[in-house]
Design a protein around this motif. Structure first.
Motif, PDB file in Angstrom:
ATOM      1  N   ILE A  63      44.360  43.927  90.617  1.00  0.00           N
ATOM      2  CA  ILE A  63      44.321  42.416  90.300  1.00  0.00           C
ATOM      3  C   ILE A  63      44.679  41.679  88.902  1.00  0.00           C
ATOM      4  O   ILE A  63      45.400  40.798  88.315  1.00  0.00           O
ATOM      5  CB  ILE A  63      43.578  41.733  91.111  1.00  0.00           C
ATOM      6  CG1 ILE A  63      42.600  42.442  92.108  1.00  0.00           C
ATOM      7  CG2 ILE A  63      43.054  39.808  90.309  1.00  0.00           C
ATOM      8  CD1 ILE A  63      43.827  41.458  93.386  1.00  0.00           C
ATOM      9  N   ILE A  64      44.656  42.350  87.884  1.00  0.00           N
ATOM     10  CA  ILE A  64      44.618  42.429  86.216  1.00  0.00           C
ATOM     11  C   ILE A  64      45.993  42.296  86.044  1.00  0.00           C
ATOM     12  O   ILE A  64      46.251  41.197  85.718  1.00  0.00           O
ATOM     13  CB  ILE A  64      43.947  42.885  85.763  1.00  0.00           C
ATOM     14  CG1 ILE A  64      42.566  42.579  85.603  1.00  0.00           C
ATOM     15  CG2 ILE A  64      44.429  43.031  83.977  1.00  0.00           C
ATOM     16  CD1 ILE A  64      41.476  44.095  84.794  1.00  0.00           C
ATOM     17  N   GLU A  65      46.748  43.727  86.544  1.00  0.00           N
ATOM     18  CA  GLU A  65      47.806  43.258  86.767  1.00  0.00           C
ATOM     19  C   GLU A  65      49.155  41.983  87.014  1.00  0.00           C
ATOM     20  O   GLU A  65      49.701  40.664  87.075  1.00  0.00           O
ATOM     21  CB  GLU A  65      48.744  44.287  87.252  1.00  0.00           C
ATOM     22  CG  GLU A  65      50.451  44.835  86.610  1.00  0.00           C
ATOM     23  CD  GLU A  65      50.740  46.571  87.374  1.00  0.00           C
ATOM     24  OE1 GLU A  65      52.057  46.921  87.274  1.00  0.00           O
ATOM     25  OE2 GLU A  65      49.595  47.577  87.627  1.00  0.00           O
ATOM     26  N   PHE A  66      48.270  41.622  88.894  1.00  0.00           N
ATOM     27  CA  PHE A  66      48.557  40.494  89.276  1.00  0.00           C
ATOM     28  C   PHE A  66      49.254  39.510  88.676  1.00  0.00           C
ATOM     29  O   PHE A  66      49.789  38.439  88.497  1.00  0.00           O
ATOM     30  CB  PHE A  66      48.221  40.580  90.654  1.00  0.00           C
ATOM     31  CG  PHE A  66      48.425  39.855  91.362  1.00  0.00           C
ATOM     32  CD1 PHE A  66      49.452  39.598  91.754  1.00  0.00           C
ATOM     33  CD2 PHE A  66      47.551  38.451  91.971  1.00  0.00           C
ATOM     34  CE1 PHE A  66      49.996  38.786  93.086  1.00  0.00           C
ATOM     35  CE2 PHE A  66      48.038  37.531  92.585  1.00  0.00           C
ATOM     36  CZ  PHE A  66      49.224  37.745  92.954  1.00  0.00           C
ATOM     37  N   THR A 100      43.496  40.710  78.165  1.00  0.00           N
ATOM     38  CA  THR A 100      41.391  39.634  78.475  1.00  0.00           C
ATOM     39  C   THR A 100      40.586  40.352  78.735  1.00  0.00           C
ATOM     40  O   THR A 100      39.562  40.012  78.603  1.00  0.00           O
ATOM     41  CB  THR A 100      42.023  38.450  78.727  1.00  0.00           C
ATOM     42  OG1 THR A 100      41.748  38.933  80.164  1.00  0.00           O
ATOM     43  CG2 THR A 100      43.098  37.479  78.766  1.00  0.00           C
ATOM     44  N   ARG A 101      40.706  41.847  79.193  1.00  0.00           N
ATOM     45  CA  ARG A 101      40.181  42.908  80.063  1.00  0.00           C
ATOM     46  C   ARG A 101      38.997  42.843  79.623  1.00  0.00           C
ATOM     47  O   ARG A 101      38.233  42.613  80.160  1.00  0.00           O
ATOM     48  CB  ARG A 101      41.308  44.129  79.796  1.00  0.00           C
ATOM     49  CG  ARG A 101      40.439  44.957  80.919  1.00  0.00           C
ATOM     50  CD  ARG A 101      41.441  46.487  81.167  1.00  0.00           C
ATOM     51  NE  ARG A 101      42.436  46.511  81.771  1.00  0.00           N
ATOM     52  CZ  ARG A 101      43.828  46.710  81.439  1.00  0.00           C
ATOM     53  NH1 ARG A 101      43.716  47.249  79.640  1.00  0.00           N
ATOM     54  NH2 ARG A 101      44.755  46.508  82.159  1.00  0.00           N
ATOM     55  N   LYS A 102      38.538  42.833  78.070  1.00  0.00           N
ATOM     56  CA  LYS A 102      37.501  43.690  77.602  1.00  0.00           C
ATOM     57  C   LYS A 102      37.378  42.640  76.623  1.00  0.00           C
ATOM     58  O   LYS A 102      35.963  42.177  76.094  1.00  0.00           O
ATOM     59  CB  LYS A 102      37.990  44.238  76.643  1.00  0.00           C
ATOM     60  CG  LYS A 102      37.984  45.551  76.940  1.00  0.00           C
ATOM     61  CD  LYS A 102      37.050  47.220  77.769  1.00  0.00           C
ATOM     62  CE  LYS A 102      38.001  48.204  78.351  1.00  0.00           C
ATOM     63  NZ  LYS A 102      37.821  49.493  77.663  1.00  0.00           N
ATOM     64  N   LYS A 103      37.449  41.754  77.166  1.00  0.00           N
ATOM     65  CA  LYS A 103      37.107  39.731  76.487  1.00  0.00           C
ATOM     66  C   LYS A 103      36.096  39.651  76.936  1.00  0.00           C
ATOM     67  O   LYS A 103      35.669  39.284  78.340  1.00  0.00           O
ATOM     68  CB  LYS A 103      37.740  38.527  76.056  1.00  0.00           C
ATOM     69  CG  LYS A 103      38.906  38.913  74.687  1.00  0.00           C
ATOM     70  CD  LYS A 103      39.364  37.505  74.338  1.00  0.00           C
ATOM     71  CE  LYS A 103      40.087  39.028  72.825  1.00  0.00           C
ATOM     72  NZ  LYS A 103      41.430  38.465  73.460  1.00  0.00           N
ATOM     73  N   ARG A 147      41.596  31.161  86.071  1.00  0.00           N
ATOM     74  CA  ARG A 147      42.808  32.333  86.469  1.00  0.00           C
ATOM     75  C   ARG A 147      41.591  33.789  86.484  1.00  0.00           C
ATOM     76  O   ARG A 147      41.882  34.597  87.493  1.00  0.00           O
ATOM     77  CB  ARG A 147      43.788  32.853  84.967  1.00  0.00           C
ATOM     78  CG  ARG A 147      45.146  33.222  85.903  1.00  0.00           C
ATOM     79  CD  ARG A 147      45.901  34.116  85.346  1.00  0.00           C
ATOM     80  NE  ARG A 147      47.046  32.423  84.980  1.00  0.00           N
ATOM     81  CZ  ARG A 147      47.760  33.268  83.388  1.00  0.00           C
ATOM     82  NH1 ARG A 147      48.235  34.522  83.338  1.00  0.00           N
ATOM     83  NH2 ARG A 147      48.449  32.176  82.922  1.00  0.00           N
ATOM     84  N   VAL A 148      40.234  33.531  85.619  1.00  0.00           N
ATOM     85  CA  VAL A 148      40.089  35.020  85.797  1.00  0.00           C
ATOM     86  C   VAL A 148      39.142  34.803  86.846  1.00  0.00           C
ATOM     87  O   VAL A 148      38.785  35.977  87.695  1.00  0.00           O
ATOM     88  CB  VAL A 148      38.455  35.251  84.860  1.00  0.00           C
ATOM     89  CG1 VAL A 148      37.978  36.649  85.066  1.00  0.00           C
ATOM     90  CG2 VAL A 148      39.668  35.832  83.485  1.00  0.00           C
ATOM     91  N   GLU A 149      38.564  33.574  87.313  1.00  0.00           N
ATOM     92  CA  GLU A 149      37.828  32.998  88.375  1.00  0.00           C
ATOM     93  C   GLU A 149      38.254  33.728  89.722  1.00  0.00           C
ATOM     94  O   GLU A 149      37.706  34.040  90.860  1.00  0.00           O
ATOM     95  CB  GLU A 149      37.089  32.005  88.531  1.00  0.00           C
ATOM     96  CG  GLU A 149      36.144  31.436  89.106  1.00  0.00           C
ATOM     97  CD  GLU A 149      35.648  30.083  89.485  1.00  0.00           C
ATOM     98  OE1 GLU A 149      36.155  29.466  89.262  1.00  0.00           O
ATOM     99  OE2 GLU A 149      34.302  29.711  89.814  1.00  0.00           O
ATOM    100  N   PHE A 193      50.545  31.336  91.265  1.00  0.00           N
ATOM    101  CA  PHE A 193      49.640  32.815  91.867  1.00  0.00           C
ATOM    102  C   PHE A 193      49.314  32.278  93.571  1.00  0.00           C
ATOM    103  O   PHE A 193      49.315  33.538  94.365  1.00  0.00           O
ATOM    104  CB  PHE A 193      49.267  32.574  90.947  1.00  0.00           C
ATOM    105  CG  PHE A 193      48.705  33.016  89.670  1.00  0.00           C
ATOM    106  CD1 PHE A 193      49.679  35.150  89.850  1.00  0.00           C
ATOM    107  CD2 PHE A 193      48.496  32.944  89.080  1.00  0.00           C
ATOM    108  CE1 PHE A 193      49.910  35.267  88.323  1.00  0.00           C
ATOM    109  CE2 PHE A 193      48.921  33.232  87.277  1.00  0.00           C
ATOM    110  CZ  PHE A 193      49.599  34.718  86.683  1.00  0.00           C
ATOM    111  N   ILE A 194      49.310  30.877  93.587  1.00  0.00           N
ATOM    112  CA  ILE A 194      48.327  30.516  94.822  1.00  0.00           C
ATOM    113  C   ILE A 194      49.814  31.349  95.950  1.00  0.00           C
ATOM    114  O   ILE A 194      49.169  31.926  96.702  1.00  0.00           O
ATOM    115  CB  ILE A 194      48.203  29.471  94.939  1.00  0.00           C
ATOM    116  CG1 ILE A 194      46.859  28.920  93.407  1.00  0.00           C
ATOM    117  CG2 ILE A 194      48.245  28.872  96.342  1.00  0.00           C
ATOM    118  CD1 ILE A 194      45.989  27.239  94.118  1.00  0.00           C
ATOM    119  N   LEU A 195      51.086  30.827  95.687  1.00  0.00           N
ATOM    120  CA  LEU A 195      52.296  31.020  96.341  1.00  0.00           C
ATOM    121  C   LEU A 195      52.087  32.545  97.090  1.00  0.00           C
ATOM    122  O   LEU A 195      52.264  32.908  97.872  1.00  0.00           O
ATOM    123  CB  LEU A 195      53.348  30.292  96.109  1.00  0.00           C
ATOM    124  CG  LEU A 195      53.495  28.670  96.013  1.00  0.00           C
ATOM    125  CD1 LEU A 195      54.609  28.645  96.279  1.00  0.00           C
ATOM    126  CD2 LEU A 195      53.354  28.956  97.856  1.00  0.00           C
TER     127      LEU A 195
END
Ligand SMILES: Nc1ncnc2c1ncn2[C@@H]1O[C@H](COP(=O)(O)OP(=O)(O)O)[C@@H](O)[C@H]1O
Ligand SMILES: [Mg+2]
Lengths: 270, 347
Positions: A140-143, A149-152, A164-166, A198-200
């Protein structure tokens, strides 16, 4: 050619009042497998309330909610995720002291099973399922293109990124129905375009059915397969975006006093 | 970042000790701990042992308060339940000391479960009040139920031993505690690498969102209370075994507050914070004593008022931390670490 679509979510005669204020009065609609269904309407119309009822945060006065033929009203809040429904909130509801990674891992919660003992020893099932969860989260992170931002800690991220994270946290649970409450709310043009893409992609690549609340008319018209319009807790119109846009009742509700002729153009760009 | 480490697998990324340097320091620290009883005198070993017991109790309280966000003013009650369970197992049922420890932990955990149930519908201050009341109830029961607890006279215990080897010196007890602290710290650390620890923190940060993720609030709050009380119970058993004498006076509200002070000073919701806080607060009176000794000739009054002075300094430190460093020592440590990690870049 439309194939006969299956109803994934059925909402019947849904009503709720808050201390006399009728927030929803007999709302009916169905969401079909695979579509993007949008709910629009002015502020305070009761849109978010519908999501809170589907999530079982509120209890309706009357009505039924069925998901894949199951009665959602017989379930509790924490069951909903396991049934395959995930959501985002209008005012971001991330776990703000946690990192992006931890937030996304929480999206996996209902799929993980480890008990306290194996978790504390980090042995056997606990370790295996944590590693698997991490792999899914990384996809999902890649998508969503949020690797950096992974470790933030999420509260340190800009607003658009938090949204976006949500979305990511909701996607990690691999929902069959995704509820998005104003996913573009408060975003700039560029962020809005990203989110729309992203939604599409979620609809097309993951085959997820999406029920979306959105204020931005342009976005709604572009993305949705069907739209319903809510005003003062009542559904005033439902149909394809181009039909809804022409509906005089909608123009009245949305634009208030503006005449129907002028309103049509305005509503297209609003 | 020149010295940032790249990790090739997720397994590496969630390892406890991430780099060679960290491993080296941990190793060096353990060598120091193993040599500690050989270097320092008995009194210091005694303080270190009290710190070890405090660390275990603090780890438990921090899981409940720091991580799950449920404030408890009754932690001492669970420590007491552990201490009395262990003492009764040993003196009445001839259970070996080591076997009495898990029994004490589980009994305290069950008590935690019972306290958790009425607290489920409550938030914040109200939970503080329920746990506060529970603390008084336990204290009262201990004093009044003298047939079992020895009432105000307390219970005296025989010297602890493990598999025939006496734990009768401070030095031996030190090594035993070292193992206990390592095991229980690792357990807590692991818990927070998995769904269970994450669920606790999720409840603290946003309880509605947590439920939407599928977290059953009631279940996890009860679990948090139980795990927290388990640690308290183990700490109680160790305290009983170490001091060989317990009375209700060891487990009053004062102890609950002291535990809270430890997590505030060390760092809420952090395992390292629990350790810093427990060690700091245990050694603090000694620090104050040293300081007053230094100025004994100029201010003789300070030495005679030592007890009062300690209380005042304790209180002052809690307030100062709450105001200036709410994240405690751990927060400070994080800032310093981040600075050196990225040096010479500023962020
Ligand atoms: N928990 C609540 N308590 C009282 N009133 C509420 C609550 N939730 C929503 N309402 C009211 O219900 C109406 C619909 O709200 P909402 O569904 O949030 O509207 P929107 O369409 O803007 O999302 C509003 O008048 C709001 O004030
Ligand atoms: Mg809303």
């Amino acid at each position: 050619m439309e194939r006969p679509a299956m109803e994934l979510l059925e909402v019947k005669d849904l009503s709720i009042n808050f201390g006399g204020l009728q927030a929803l009065a007999g709302v009916d609609f169905n969401v079909r497998e695979g579509e993007i269904y949008a709910i629009i309407g002015p502020n305070g119309a009761g849109k978010t309330t519908i999501f809170n009822l589907i999530s079982r945060i509120y209890r309706p006065d009357t009505g039924e909610i069925n998901f894949e033929g199951r009665d959602l009203l017989a379930k509790s809040i924490s069951d909903i995720s396991r049934l395959g429904i995930a959501r985002t909130f209008q005012n971001i509801a991330l776990f703000k002291h946690m990192t992006v990674l931890e937030n996304l891992l929480l999206g996996c919660h209902s799929r993980l099973r480890a008990d306290v003992l194996s978790a504390g020893l980090f042995y056997g099932r606990a370790m295996k399922e944590e590693l698997k969860a991490r792999e899914q989260v990384e996809q999902i992170i890649e998508f969503l293109e949020i690797e950096h931002t992974r470790k933030k800690v999420v509260s340190s991220l800009p607003y658009g990124m938090q949204k976006r994270v949500e979305l990511g946290r909701a996607l990690v649970s691999e929902p069959r129905l995704l509820l998005l409450d104003e996913p573009m709310g408060g975003m700039n043009v560029e962020e809005t375009e990203d989110m729309a893409r992203f939604i599409l992609d979620v609809q097309e690549e993951m085959g997820t059915t999406i029920l979306m609340i959105e204020h931005d008319m342009g976005v709604v018209m572009d993305l949705s397969d069907r739209v319903c319009v809510l005003d003062f807790g009542k559904m005033i119109c439902e149909g394809k975006p181009e039909e809804v846009r022409k509906d005089p009742a909608v123009i009245m509700a949305y634009l208030g006093e503006v005449s129907s002729a002028g309103g049509e153009d305005r509503s297209a760009q609003d | 970042m020149l010295n940032a480490t790249f990790r090739v697998s997720y397994r590496d990324d969630i390892k406890l000790f991430q780099t060679k340097l960290v491993k080296f320091w941990i190793l060096a620290f353990f060598v120091f701990l193993i040599l500690f009883p050989l270097i320092f005198d008995r009194y210091f070993i005694y303080l270190a042992n009290l710190s070890g017991i405090a660390i275990i109790g603090t780890l438990g309280l921090n899981i409940l308060v720091g991580n799950t966000g449920l404030i408890s003013l009754g932690h001492a009650a669970f420590v007491a339940i552990g201490a009395y369970t262990s003492a009764l197992c040993i003196t009445r049922l001839n259970v070996p000391f080591v076997a009495s420890i898990p029994v004490a932990g589980v009994t305290a955990a069950l008590a935690g479960l019972i306290v958790a149930i009425p607290s489920l519908r409550l938030r914040g201050l109200y939970i503080a009040v329920t746990t506060f009341a529970f603390g008084f109830i336990v204290e009262h029961v201990i004093v009044r139920w003298d047939a079992v607890t020895g009432g105000p006279d307390g219970i005296a215990l025989p010297p602890a031993s493990i598999a025939g080897l006496g734990l009768d010196t401070d030095r031996r007890f030190f090594y035993f505690l070292l193992v206990m602290v390592v095991v229980l710290t690792a357990f807590a650390r692991n818990l927070f690498r998995t769904r269970i620890g994450r669920a606790f923190v999720a409840i603290r940060d946003h309880d509605i969102s947590a439920q939407v993720m599928g977290i059953d609030l009631a279940r996890y709050k009860i679990l948090s209370f139980s795990v927290s009380s388990f640690y308290a119970g183990v700490a109680g058993a160790l305290l009983a075994g170490y001091t060989k004498f317990i009375t209700f006076e060891h487990f009053t509200l004062h102890l609950s507050i002291e535990y809270l002070a430890m997590i505030i000073v060390g760092g809420m919701g952090s395992i390292l914070g629990s350790i810093y806080g427990a060690v700091f607060m245990t050694f603090l009176p000694e620090g104050i004593r040293l300081a007053t000794d230094l100025v004994r000739d100029t201010y003789p009054l300070l030495t005679t008022r030592f007890a009062a002075l300690t209380t005042v300094v304790n209180g002052l430190i809690i307030v100062l931390f709450l105001v200036f460093e709410p994240e405690g020592f751990y927060g400070r440590w994080k800032t310093i670490k981040a600075y050196w990690y990225n040096w010479p870049f500023t962020y």
